[in-house]
Design an enzyme around this catalytic site. Sequence first.
Site, PDB file in Angstrom:
ATOM      1  N   SER A  78       3.535  13.553 -16.822  1.00 22.63           N
ATOM      2  CA  SER A  78       2.796  13.025 -15.834  1.00 22.63           C
ATOM      3  C   SER A  78       2.324  14.341 -14.751  1.00 22.63           C
ATOM      4  CB  SER A  78       3.475  11.997 -14.907  1.00 22.63           C
ATOM      5  OG  SER A  78       4.588  12.359 -14.345  1.00 22.63           O
ATOM      6  N   ASP A 108       9.638  13.212 -12.146  1.00 20.80           N
ATOM      7  CA  ASP A 108      10.273  14.319 -12.853  1.00 20.80           C
ATOM      8  C   ASP A 108       9.401  15.494 -13.204  1.00 20.80           C
ATOM      9  OD1 ASP A 108       9.403  13.330 -14.940  1.00 20.80           O
ATOM     10  OD2 ASP A 108      10.971  13.234 -16.052  1.00 20.80           O
ATOM     11  N   ASP A 161       8.331  17.455 -16.475  1.00 14.76           N
ATOM     12  CA  ASP A 161       8.649  17.673 -18.041  1.00 14.76           C
ATOM     13  C   ASP A 161       8.190  19.206 -18.265  1.00 14.76           C
ATOM     14  OD1 ASP A 161       9.646  15.002 -18.491  1.00 14.76           O
ATOM     15  OD2 ASP A 161       7.711  14.634 -17.658  1.00 14.76           O
ATOM     16  N   ASP A 192      13.278  18.069 -16.746  1.00 15.55           N
ATOM     17  CA  ASP A 192      13.476  17.696 -18.368  1.00 15.55           C
ATOM     18  C   ASP A 192      12.928  18.981 -18.762  1.00 15.55           C
ATOM     19  OD1 ASP A 192      14.543  15.159 -17.862  1.00 15.55           O
ATOM     20  OD2 ASP A 192      12.954  14.193 -18.697  1.00 15.55           O
ATOM     21  N   LYS A 232      -0.076   2.846 -13.822  1.00 14.61           N
ATOM     22  CA  LYS A 232       1.429   3.181 -13.929  1.00 14.61           C
ATOM     23  C   LYS A 232       2.051   2.404 -12.745  1.00 14.61           C
ATOM     24  CE  LYS A 232       2.924   7.372 -14.566  1.00 14.61           C
ATOM     25  NZ  LYS A 232       3.223   8.701 -15.243  1.00 14.61           N
ATOM     26  N   TYR A 265       7.852  -0.606 -17.318  1.00 18.98           N
ATOM     27  CA  TYR A 265       7.428   0.647 -17.327  1.00 18.98           C
ATOM     28  C   TYR A 265       8.935   1.250 -17.878  1.00 18.98           C
ATOM     29  CZ  TYR A 265       5.909   5.675 -16.116  1.00 18.98           C
ATOM     30  OH  TYR A 265       5.328   6.779 -16.430  1.00 18.98           O
TER      31      TYR A 265
HETATM   32  N1  LIG Z   1       7.909   7.409 -26.819  1.00 20.09           N
HETATM   33  C1  LIG Z   1       7.406   8.805 -26.559  1.00 20.09           C
HETATM   34  N2  LIG Z   1       6.565   9.335 -27.760  1.00 20.09           N
HETATM   35  C2  LIG Z   1       5.726  10.495 -27.727  1.00 20.09           C
HETATM   36  N3  LIG Z   1       6.016  11.223 -26.629  1.00 20.09           N
HETATM   37  C3  LIG Z   1       6.981  11.045 -25.637  1.00 20.09           C
HETATM   38  C4  LIG Z   1       7.554   9.721 -25.693  1.00 20.09           C
HETATM   39  N4  LIG Z   1       8.425   9.625 -24.492  1.00 20.09           N
HETATM   40  C5  LIG Z   1       8.270  10.633 -23.759  1.00 20.09           C
HETATM   41  N5  LIG Z   1       7.274  11.470 -24.441  1.00 20.09           N
HETATM   42  C6  LIG Z   1       6.701  12.742 -23.956  1.00 20.09           C
HETATM   43  O1  LIG Z   1       7.598  13.162 -22.965  1.00 20.09           O
HETATM   44  C7  LIG Z   1       6.474  13.365 -21.779  1.00 20.09           C
HETATM   45  C8  LIG Z   1       7.461  13.179 -20.534  1.00 20.09           C
HETATM   46  O2  LIG Z   1       8.197  11.835 -20.703  1.00 20.09           O
HETATM   47  P1  LIG Z   1       8.260  11.085 -19.285  1.00 20.09           P
HETATM   48  O3  LIG Z   1       9.143   9.913 -19.703  1.00 20.09           O
HETATM   49  O4  LIG Z   1       8.787  11.904 -18.273  1.00 20.09           O
HETATM   50  O5  LIG Z   1       7.213  10.386 -19.065  1.00 20.09           O
HETATM   51  P2  LIG Z   1       5.736  10.885 -18.061  1.00 20.09           P
HETATM   52  O6  LIG Z   1       4.422  10.730 -18.880  1.00 20.09           O
HETATM   53  O7  LIG Z   1       6.105  12.358 -17.626  1.00 20.09           O
HETATM   54  O8  LIG Z   1       5.809   9.902 -16.731  1.00 20.09           O
HETATM   55  P3  LIG Z   1       6.687   9.731 -15.618  1.00 20.09           P
HETATM   56  O9  LIG Z   1       5.793  10.112 -14.432  1.00 20.09           O
HETATM   57  O10 LIG Z   1       7.351   8.588 -15.573  1.00 20.09           O
HETATM   58  O11 LIG Z   1       7.926  10.925 -15.720  1.00 20.09           O
HETATM   59  C9  LIG Z   1       5.518  12.239 -22.065  1.00 20.09           C
HETATM   60  O12 LIG Z   1       4.365  12.354 -21.338  1.00 20.09           O
HETATM   61  C10 LIG Z   1       5.229  12.554 -23.592  1.00 20.09           C
HETATM   62  O13 LIG Z   1       4.496  13.642 -23.988  1.00 20.09           O
HETATM   63 MG   LIG Z   2       8.018  12.769 -16.441  1.00 19.20          MG
HETATM   64 MG   LIG Z   3      10.743  13.157 -18.347  1.00 21.79          MG
END
Ligand SMILES: Nc1ncnc2c1ncn2[C@@H]1O[C@H](COP(=O)(O)OP(=O)(O)OP(=O)(O)O)[C@@H](O)[C@H]1O
Ligand SMILES: [Mg+2]
Ligand SMILES: [Mg+2]
Length: 628
Positions: free
Chosen positions: A171, A182, A184, A236, A297, A306
């Site tokens: 995100s 977080d 990533d 992460d 979201k 979510y």
């Molecule tokens: N089930 C999944 N399948 C494929 N890629 C995933 C999956 N879960 C996480 N990822 C990868 O890891 C990234 C980070 O996951 P995360 O759970 O932090 O979600 P996010 O899109 O960053 O949203 P948030 O704002 O909740 O953190 C995702 O954007 C994706 O690229």
């Molecule tokens: Mg994230």
């Molecule tokens: Mg994450």
Amino acid sequence: MTFYQQPDQAKKLYYSKMWNGDYRPENGVSSSTAGHKPNNGNARNGVLQQQRQQNRPQQPQQQNRPQKTQQQHRQQQQHWPQQKPVKQLGLTSAISLAEPSTEELLQTAELNKALEPFDVFETQAELNQRMQILAKLNTLVKQWIKDVSIAKHVPEAAAEKLGGKVYTFGSYRLGVHHRGADIDALCVAPLYVERTDYFTTFFELLKQQAEVTECRAVEEAFVPVIKMKFDDIEIDLLFASLSLKEIPDDFSLSDNNLLRNLDPRSVRSLNGCRVTDEILQLVPNVENFRLTLRAIKLWAKKHGIYSNSLGYFGGVTWAMLVARTCQLYPNATAATLVHKFFLVFSRWQWPHPVLLRQPENVNLRFPVWDPRVNAADRYHLMPIITPAYPQQNSTFNVLESTKKVIVKELNRGLSTLDEIMRGNASWNRLFQAPSFFYTYRHFLVLSASSTTAADQLEWCGLVESRIRLLVANLERNEHISLARVNPKCFDYKKCDAKTQSESGTPTAFQAPFCSMWFIGLEFASAKNLNVNLTACIQTFTDQVMQHAANINMLKYGMQLDTCHVKRKDLSQYLDKDFLKRERKAMEQHTNFENAISAKAKRSSSEMSSEEEGGIAKKSRSSGSEDSS
Ligand SMILES: Nc1ncnc2c1ncn2[C@@H]1O[C@H](COP(=O)(O)OP(=O)(O)OP(=O)(O)O)[C@@H](O)[C@H]1O
Ligand SMILES: [Mg+2]
Ligand SMILES: [Mg+2]
């Protein structure tokens, strides 16, 4: 006959045809879109954004344009087919190329305003803090790569040039992270530096940093990760070592050939960055996409759907659904896109897959989601496929019961949006959900406890990643019609439990650290509530304990308990003031729903039958058109 009742061979044939494009619907834009001029919308968004920043009332963009006469409009419509061709993003033509009306632009400004109180936007200072953290991590990574290489006898002059880089994804990279989300990130190293170095020397280096807390390595995960807080922001951090001698600062991860000869864990680690970059490339207007995604979201979080690990959708899945909506309505503004999102996905004919582009034909032998080849893929309930090679289904955790919940919420979302669009409700309504605790009468309370804060962090992570197994056990029980887990994890505070009976308290609640998840239950028959869930629960507990032992995570004092609780007894586990607020919210929600359903009976949905047909077709043949 539903899709799932088809014999396996029939499914295979279906998917083969779908992949080869035999089900492709006829090309072309529906006649409702004729005469609408395509544009990239950036200027429009720029206007909106500028207005938000200047904090003055919204002036729709049309007012800034020179007025056109009716004749000019007609001429423009007549000449439209000769004007610049529409760039098609996604595998099908758009459903509508309509430009936003004045009202829709105003609705978007309202949406922007409605999002603000929910901590959806970060301040500039908070954004700067994130950039500083990433700069520090980048410097740390480069220094570590140099030190590791010198220790491996790479000459110092060569070690200076090795580079290495921290890439962001998720995100934060999409530009839709809310306050406190977080970061990533992925640490990319040249070939001299191995994964074992990352989980030993780099892990130690991180722990020595004054800004780093709660640093833990999850090396055996499907996607190995170091998790930490850096300056109180959760990070992460993944790792990939490429078969390259140097990683320059401007290095791009988009080339598929980079994956050649890499180990599967590195490929999976690279996938997040590659997917995020693809998503941004595949939407017609990034700003419209972002605002829509922020709204979706927030809605998904408020409605308790979510979470990837619990079998709902995670951030990347919601991003792909919004991106697909943007492709189908390339010129629409965010307010319209939110409405269309619910329209498209409440009518989607699962298990037809959602794809943002044609899967690439790359033969590097990494496993990809392909129901023609993998029998298991044919049983995925709501496939939403990542756009970068090797393509994966982001929703493989979805269960029958979580699907039921998601579909119900999408339908409810559509009704709410209908009312917002009619002017009968404000955007706030979208972000208010009925209270989970006043929706069900019966709950299972799952508690994970341990003796230290560090153990609790690890233990909760592991238990949470397994809860969907309990939900799967419950949904197989004939007496249960729905088991719905609330993604929010609650800390058990002894002081909250004023009425708790000494004898009835599971031992987990007496441990120094105890976290709880609540699963709402609906029974198949209201008459016979004498249901014995002991076997379901015991199987789950055994599975989790066994898994923890297998990966050497089980420590003294880690416990797992599950007990049945009636709504009237929730105050034994949750703060009473919290429950009072929930009850009040539920009452308000019910009053509103009643008022709305009375109004809704008087007016039907605003969607034209033509558009309804278009969506049904996109969905029914989504696999075909999307993947053809
Ligand atoms: N089930 C999944 N399948 C494929 N890629 C995933 C999956 N879960 C996480 N990822 C990868 O890891 C990234 C980070 O996951 P995360 O759970 O932090 O979600 P996010 O899109 O960053 O949203 P948030 O704002 O909740 O953190 C995702 O954007 C994706 O690229
Ligand atoms: Mg994230
Ligand atoms: Mg994450």
